[in-house]
Design an enzyme around this catalytic site. Structure first.
Site, PDB file in Angstrom:
ATOM      1  N   GLY A 163       0.795  -1.233   0.000  1.00  0.00           N
ATOM      2  CA  GLY A 163       0.000   0.000   0.000  1.00  0.00           C
ATOM      3  C   GLY A 163       0.823   1.277   0.000  1.00  0.00           C
ATOM      4  O   GLY A 163       0.269   2.369  -0.206  1.00  0.00           O
ATOM      5  N   ASP A 166       4.632   2.258  -5.416  1.00  0.00           N
ATOM      6  CA  ASP A 166       4.377   3.152  -6.554  1.00  0.00           C
ATOM      7  C   ASP A 166       2.984   2.937  -7.147  1.00  0.00           C
ATOM      8  O   ASP A 166       2.237   3.888  -7.376  1.00  0.00           O
ATOM      9  CB  ASP A 166       5.459   2.873  -7.620  1.00  0.00           C
ATOM     10  CG  ASP A 166       5.234   3.667  -8.880  1.00  0.00           C
ATOM     11  OD1 ASP A 166       5.407   4.894  -8.826  1.00  0.00           O
ATOM     12  OD2 ASP A 166       4.868   3.064  -9.908  1.00  0.00           O
ATOM     13  N   ALA A 168       0.290   1.586  -5.813  1.00  0.00           N
ATOM     14  CA  ALA A 168      -0.775   1.969  -4.877  1.00  0.00           C
ATOM     15  C   ALA A 168      -0.933   3.492  -4.845  1.00  0.00           C
ATOM     16  O   ALA A 168      -2.054   4.010  -4.864  1.00  0.00           O
ATOM     17  CB  ALA A 168      -0.451   1.437  -3.481  1.00  0.00           C
ATOM     18  N   ARG A 176       5.788  -2.790   4.204  1.00  0.00           N
ATOM     19  CA  ARG A 176       6.958  -2.894   5.082  1.00  0.00           C
ATOM     20  C   ARG A 176       7.251  -1.612   5.853  1.00  0.00           C
ATOM     21  O   ARG A 176       7.818  -1.673   6.944  1.00  0.00           O
ATOM     22  CB  ARG A 176       8.173  -3.246   4.213  1.00  0.00           C
ATOM     23  CG  ARG A 176       8.741  -4.584   4.574  1.00  0.00           C
ATOM     24  CD  ARG A 176       9.973  -4.929   3.830  1.00  0.00           C
ATOM     25  NE  ARG A 176      10.169  -4.192   2.582  1.00  0.00           N
ATOM     26  CZ  ARG A 176      10.998  -4.595   1.640  1.00  0.00           C
ATOM     27  NH1 ARG A 176      11.685  -5.703   1.816  1.00  0.00           N
ATOM     28  NH2 ARG A 176      11.174  -3.900   0.550  1.00  0.00           N
ATOM     29  N   GLU A 214       4.316   3.611 -26.935  1.00  0.00           N
ATOM     30  CA  GLU A 214       4.573   4.501 -25.792  1.00  0.00           C
ATOM     31  C   GLU A 214       5.689   5.466 -26.165  1.00  0.00           C
ATOM     32  O   GLU A 214       6.632   5.073 -26.866  1.00  0.00           O
ATOM     33  CB  GLU A 214       5.008   3.682 -24.577  1.00  0.00           C
ATOM     34  CG  GLU A 214       3.947   2.722 -24.069  1.00  0.00           C
ATOM     35  CD  GLU A 214       4.486   1.875 -22.910  1.00  0.00           C
ATOM     36  OE1 GLU A 214       4.229   2.241 -21.762  1.00  0.00           O
ATOM     37  OE2 GLU A 214       5.165   0.878 -23.183  1.00  0.00           O
ATOM     38  N   HIS A 227      -1.236  -7.709 -22.378  1.00  0.00           N
ATOM     39  CA  HIS A 227      -2.134  -6.689 -22.916  1.00  0.00           C
ATOM     40  C   HIS A 227      -2.529  -6.925 -24.388  1.00  0.00           C
ATOM     41  O   HIS A 227      -3.704  -6.904 -24.735  1.00  0.00           O
ATOM     42  CB  HIS A 227      -1.517  -5.296 -22.804  1.00  0.00           C
ATOM     43  CG  HIS A 227      -1.039  -4.957 -21.423  1.00  0.00           C
ATOM     44  ND1 HIS A 227      -1.792  -5.209 -20.311  1.00  0.00           N
ATOM     45  CD2 HIS A 227       0.107  -4.402 -20.982  1.00  0.00           C
ATOM     46  CE1 HIS A 227      -1.129  -4.803 -19.239  1.00  0.00           C
ATOM     47  NE2 HIS A 227       0.026  -4.317 -19.613  1.00  0.00           N
TER      48      HIS A 227
HETATM   49  P1  NAD Z   1       7.112  -0.800  -5.259  1.00  0.00           P
HETATM   50  O1  NAD Z   1       8.488  -1.367  -5.171  1.00  0.00           O
HETATM   51  O2  NAD Z   1       6.955   0.650  -5.486  1.00  0.00           O
HETATM   52  O3  NAD Z   1       6.323  -1.163  -3.914  1.00  0.00           O
HETATM   53  C1  NAD Z   1       6.406  -2.409  -3.333  1.00  0.00           C
HETATM   54  C2  NAD Z   1       5.535  -2.450  -2.093  1.00  0.00           C
HETATM   55  O4  NAD Z   1       5.637  -3.753  -1.513  1.00  0.00           O
HETATM   56  C3  NAD Z   1       5.933  -1.478  -1.007  1.00  0.00           C
HETATM   57  O5  NAD Z   1       4.764  -0.980  -0.399  1.00  0.00           O
HETATM   58  C4  NAD Z   1       6.698  -2.349   0.000  1.00  0.00           C
HETATM   59  O6  NAD Z   1       6.625  -1.883   1.342  1.00  0.00           O
HETATM   60  C5  NAD Z   1       5.939  -3.647  -0.154  1.00  0.00           C
HETATM   61  N1  NAD Z   1       6.772  -4.800   0.258  1.00  0.00           N
HETATM   62  C6  NAD Z   1       7.921  -5.223  -0.308  1.00  0.00           C
HETATM   63  N2  NAD Z   1       8.410  -6.299   0.371  1.00  0.00           N
HETATM   64  C7  NAD Z   1       7.536  -6.542   1.373  1.00  0.00           C
HETATM   65  C8  NAD Z   1       7.480  -7.490   2.438  1.00  0.00           C
HETATM   66  N3  NAD Z   1       8.407  -8.429   2.579  1.00  0.00           N
HETATM   67  N4  NAD Z   1       6.425  -7.450   3.262  1.00  0.00           N
HETATM   68  C9  NAD Z   1       5.446  -6.520   3.132  1.00  0.00           C
HETATM   69  N5  NAD Z   1       5.457  -5.588   2.161  1.00  0.00           N
HETATM   70  C10 NAD Z   1       6.489  -5.592   1.310  1.00  0.00           C
HETATM   71  O7  NAD Z   1       6.356  -1.660  -6.380  1.00  0.00           O
HETATM   72  P2  NAD Z   1       5.130  -1.206  -7.305  1.00  0.00           P
HETATM   73  O8  NAD Z   1       5.678  -0.472  -8.474  1.00  0.00           O
HETATM   74  O9  NAD Z   1       4.093  -0.551  -6.479  1.00  0.00           O
HETATM   75  O10 NAD Z   1       4.615  -2.601  -7.877  1.00  0.00           O
HETATM   76  C11 NAD Z   1       3.909  -3.547  -7.102  1.00  0.00           C
HETATM   77  C12 NAD Z   1       3.535  -4.725  -8.001  1.00  0.00           C
HETATM   78  O11 NAD Z   1       2.688  -4.261  -9.043  1.00  0.00           O
HETATM   79  C13 NAD Z   1       4.726  -5.369  -8.690  1.00  0.00           C
HETATM   80  O12 NAD Z   1       4.489  -6.749  -8.830  1.00  0.00           O
HETATM   81  C14 NAD Z   1       4.727  -4.726 -10.071  1.00  0.00           C
HETATM   82  O13 NAD Z   1       5.313  -5.551 -11.039  1.00  0.00           O
HETATM   83  C15 NAD Z   1       3.251  -4.578 -10.305  1.00  0.00           C
HETATM   84  N6  NAD Z   1       2.903  -3.500 -11.237  1.00  0.00           N
HETATM   85  C16 NAD Z   1       3.314  -2.222 -10.999  1.00  0.00           C
HETATM   86  C17 NAD Z   1       2.945  -1.216 -11.881  1.00  0.00           C
HETATM   87  C18 NAD Z   1       3.346   0.218 -11.640  1.00  0.00           C
HETATM   88  O14 NAD Z   1       2.939   1.067 -12.430  1.00  0.00           O
HETATM   89  N7  NAD Z   1       4.098   0.527 -10.615  1.00  0.00           N
HETATM   90  C19 NAD Z   1       2.157  -1.522 -13.006  1.00  0.00           C
HETATM   91  C20 NAD Z   1       1.747  -2.832 -13.199  1.00  0.00           C
HETATM   92  C21 NAD Z   1       2.122  -3.810 -12.310  1.00  0.00           C
END
Ligand code: NAD
Length: 484
Positions: A18, A21, A23, A51, A216, A240
């Site tokens: 949550g 990025d 979220a 975390r 893109e 996609h």
């Molecule tokens: P991020 O690295 O910004 O965030 C990761 C989150 O996971 C953080 O909140 C972190 O605290 C939490 N986390 C990591 N390890 C943890 C643990 N051991 N216990 C509890 N929480 C933990 O990643 P993101 O960009 O938000 O992406 C999240 C997922 O969504 C990934 O699988 C990514 O591939 C997918 N995704 C992201 C996007 C995007 O635009 N960012 C788009 C499509 C898919």
């Protein structure tokens, strides 16, 4: 008239990751917009779990900033933001350990809909599923939402499916592909299956070919090291583009229900022929005047990963035999455009002697920017001088046709999250679909790896490598111009 909003049942939505990025950029601002529209019932809550060692007050500050940055025009509505933030809680949780789980178990209510969004890397899916079960936080009615990437090949996707299946049934698992949440994608189905005009023509008797373009302008930037392990095929085509291909090519389902639609999509994937290597063009962008090359971004001077791909595919069934489907997607291209184009065959004979052009009906379905559809039709050029014909678009852009009603259309993430709460899986990928898609892409990727296939280079800000043009020119056709 504003779009009709039907409130959902009260819920507790836990967002693992949550603070991440995704979220902050998409999920929370999207939920805020649903809150503003009145779709979120009074006693629903959103619980961030990640975390970071912060408390609920700290989380509210973080999300307030996220809404200000990514939430669009609603940022001025401070009163509404404060009310929305009241719905937020936060629990520090360690997915791999026991920290925070008892606190989370105490917080999540059992008399409302419980949904758990896994917005974390797939390496944590198993840990989360296991602990949701052992701490009795989730039950048979709970839902989990998982993000892409869903595996990097068939074997890893099967493993992920098996891991989730240990604790959740298929009807509880919502695999997100946000392309399916786009208004136009659903409109594609409405146009196909809600009108008498299109479906009789939707086959190899009348369709010359179909194009799918997802271009893109952004390059891989700071995500180079991550992207280099994936490439355009895994990152875009396997999910996609194949989902769009399924929706455009599938048979009419007997009803608009989750399994009826997904059964038909699965049949399309299974009917895809293996692609000949010379029907695929891979590309990597070069350095621009003030931009880095793909290899510099990937920090790998010998990288063979593609940032662009164009391919010609065929679907082996009665409807589509002989109709090529051209797909392309890439980074660092001239415009940001996602579009599906159905090019109908030209008339075998023209009765208008003065007119020597080949006219075609072309239906284009635009996912971004300016979601909408237009149908190119041929009419008489106005004025004297005989029967000269011109092609004009019949514009079906929703914003104009529907006025205010189109303004409140939820974006893809908002719509999909509300579908999770409603328990509607129609716009989510089923496990067997994902596996079938990998089964088709795996041999293609393995072929490149075995041959050490070197991608062609292309200029940033272009339409991709020259060979991608030749791929379609050889067949006497041309790509639609990439226009934003
Ligand atoms: P991020 O690295 O910004 O965030 C990761 C989150 O996971 C953080 O909140 C972190 O605290 C939490 N986390 C990591 N390890 C943890 C643990 N051991 N216990 C509890 N929480 C933990 O990643 P993101 O960009 O938000 O992406 C999240 C997922 O969504 C990934 O699988 C990514 O591939 C997918 N995704 C992201 C996007 C995007 O635009 N960012 C788009 C499509 C898919």
């Amino acid at each position: 008239m504003v779009a009709r909003v039907i409130p959902v049942e009260p819920f507790d939505l836990v967002i693992f990751g949550g603070t991440g990025d995704l979220a902050r950029r998409k999920i929370l601002p999207g939920l805020f917009r649903r809150f503003l529209s009145g779709q979120m019932p009074e006693d629903s809550r959103i619980i961030g779990a990640a975390r970071s060692d912060i408390d609920s007050a700290g989380y509210r500050v973080m999300i307030k900033e996220a809404i200000a940055e990514f939430g669009g025009e609603e940022k001025s509505e401070t009163k509404a933001i404060a009310k929305f933030l009241d719905r937020l809680e936060y629990v520090p949780v360690d997915a791999r350990g026991e920290g925070g789980w008892s606190e989370l178990a105490a917080l999540v209510r059992s008399d409302v809909i419980r949904a758990f969004y896994f917005s974390v890397g797939p390496g944590l899916f198993g840990d989360l599923a296991e602990r949701l079960h052992s701490y009795k936080i989730a039950d048979r009615d709970s839902r989990i939402v998982v993000e892409k990437p869903f595996g990097r090949d068939l074997a890893s996707a099967q493993e992920l499916n098996e891991t989730l299946a240990e604790h959740f049934k298929e009807d509880q698992i919502y695999r997100i592909d946000h392309y399916l949440g786009k208004e136009t994608v659903q409109n594609l189905m409405a146009v196909r299956f809600g009108n008498v005009l299109f479906e009789p023509l939707w086959n190899n008797h009348y369709v010359d070919h179909i194009q799918i373009t997802v271009a893109e302008t952004v390059d891989v930037g700071g995500r180079g090291a991550y992207y280099d392990k994936s490439g355009a095929m895994r990152d875009m085509v396997q999910n996609h583009l194949m989902q769009l291909l399924c929706l455009i090519a599938m048979e009419p389902p007997s009803q608009f229900g989750a399994d009826a639609v997904r059964d038909e999509k699965l049949k399309v994937i299974r009917a895809l022929e293996p692609v000949e290597p010379h029907h695929i063009v891979r590309g990597q962008y070069e350095a621009g005047e003030d931009s880095k090359s793909y290899r510099e971004h990937a920090e790998n001077p010998r990288s063979f990963t593609e940032s662009f791909i164009a391919m010609k595919c065929h679907i082996s069934n009665w409807r589509w035999a002989g109709v090529p489907f051209y797909m392309r997607t890439g980074k660092a291209m001239s415009e940001r455009v996602s579009e599906i184009t159905v090019v109908f065959k030209d008339l075998g004979h023209s009765i208008f002697e003065e007119d020597d052009k080949r006219h075609r009906n072309i239906l284009s379905i635009r996912l971004q920017p300016n979601e909408g559809m237009d149908l190119q039709v041929t009419i008489k050029e106005p004025g004297p001088g005989g029967m000269r014909l011109i092609d004009v678009p019949l514009d079906m852009t929703f914003a104009e046709a529907l006025g205010d009603e189109a303004e409140d259309v939820p974006d893809a993430y908002e719509r999909l999250i509300m579908d999770v709460i409603r328990g509607n899986q129609t716009l989510f990928m089923r496990g067997d679909e994902v596996e079938a898609a990998w089964k088709w892409t795996d041999p293609i990727i393995q072929g490149w790896e075995a041959r050490n296939d070197v991608p062609k280079t292309y200029e940033p800000g272009s339409s991709g490598p020259e060979d991608a043009m030749l791929l379609i020119h050889r067949d006497g056709r041309k790509w639609r111009e990439i226009k934003g």
